[in-house]
Design an enzyme around this catalytic site. Sequence first.
Site, PDB file in Angstrom:
ATOM      1  N   SER A   1     -11.022  56.819 -27.239  1.00  0.00           N
ATOM      2  CA  SER A   1     -10.231  56.360 -25.895  1.00  0.00           C
ATOM      3  C   SER A   1      -9.657  55.244 -25.126  1.00  0.00           C
ATOM      4  O   SER A   1      -9.331  54.909 -25.912  1.00  0.00           O
ATOM      5  CB  SER A   1     -11.203  58.188 -24.678  1.00  0.00           C
ATOM      6  N   ASN A   2      -9.846  56.133 -24.076  1.00  0.00           N
ATOM      7  CA  ASN A   2      -8.931  54.227 -23.253  1.00  0.00           C
ATOM      8  C   ASN A   2      -9.281  54.679 -22.093  1.00  0.00           C
ATOM      9  O   ASN A   2      -9.925  55.829 -21.452  1.00  0.00           O
ATOM     10  CB  ASN A   2      -7.369  54.486 -23.459  1.00  0.00           C
ATOM     11  N   PRO A   3      -9.136  53.855 -20.918  1.00  0.00           N
ATOM     12  CA  PRO A   3      -9.327  53.651 -19.539  1.00  0.00           C
ATOM     13  C   PRO A   3      -8.114  53.993 -18.998  1.00  0.00           C
ATOM     14  O   PRO A   3      -8.644  54.270 -17.183  1.00  0.00           O
ATOM     15  CB  PRO A   3      -9.410  52.427 -19.398  1.00  0.00           C
TER      16      PRO A   3
ATOM     17  N   ALA B   1      -1.725  58.782 -21.122  1.00  0.00           N
ATOM     18  CA  ALA B   1      -2.279  57.732 -21.727  1.00  0.00           C
ATOM     19  C   ALA B   1      -3.000  58.545 -23.625  1.00  0.00           C
ATOM     20  O   ALA B   1      -3.730  58.517 -23.616  1.00  0.00           O
ATOM     21  CB  ALA B   1      -3.203  56.359 -21.764  1.00  0.00           C
TER      22      ALA B   1
END
Length: 218
Positions: free
Chosen positions: A23-25, A90
């Site tokens: 995933s991502n922040p 995102a």
Amino acid sequence: MSLRCLITAGPTREFFDPVRFISNPSTGKMGFALAAAAKEAGWTVDLVAGPVSLPEPAGVMYYPVVTAAEMHRQADALFGPCDVLIMTAAVSDWRPAKAAPQKLKKDGQGMTVALEPVPDIVSALAEERRADQFLVGFAAETEDVEANALDKLERKGLDLIAANSVAGAEGAFGSDDNKLILLGRNGFREVLGPAPKAVVARQLIDAIARLVAARAAS
């Protein structure tokens, strides 16, 4: 101007076993602020969001999803009647080529995970767009922000792109503030912020409304 708007927000998660994922922040704060601002402007809002820890914006139709494939299916189902698409999500660019059915056990050895590209949601939607639909993308970049955003604008068939930096401690991910560089057709450029995301969101909705009205009048 009363418009129907489809907004995607937050991250996606791509699992390589039942408890681990890529995933991502992204927190979804910008997308949720845009949903609230669009509702305040009198628009009808559909919000498709990945896993976030934010309260559901009042007065919008909210569709929670987890993976990029789920976001793609939901966005595709809602895209037809919308006037404006704003892709703030995102979305993971890659996913594991194969997900293990059970939790992978640590055995003291390294592990290699083969990745495959995730189908591009906004490019797929752009291929089926009506001429009167207005498509807005986001470009979260760590370097050459404007150049990379302009490339994305052209490659993905967008009308407008909002570029922001996610590099270092001052990056947009997780922050309550943001700065957007809007880039569009025919050399359009406008800078929003730095300011709280709620303020930037209202400015972006105003900018989109102006551009949509100008195109309709031309």
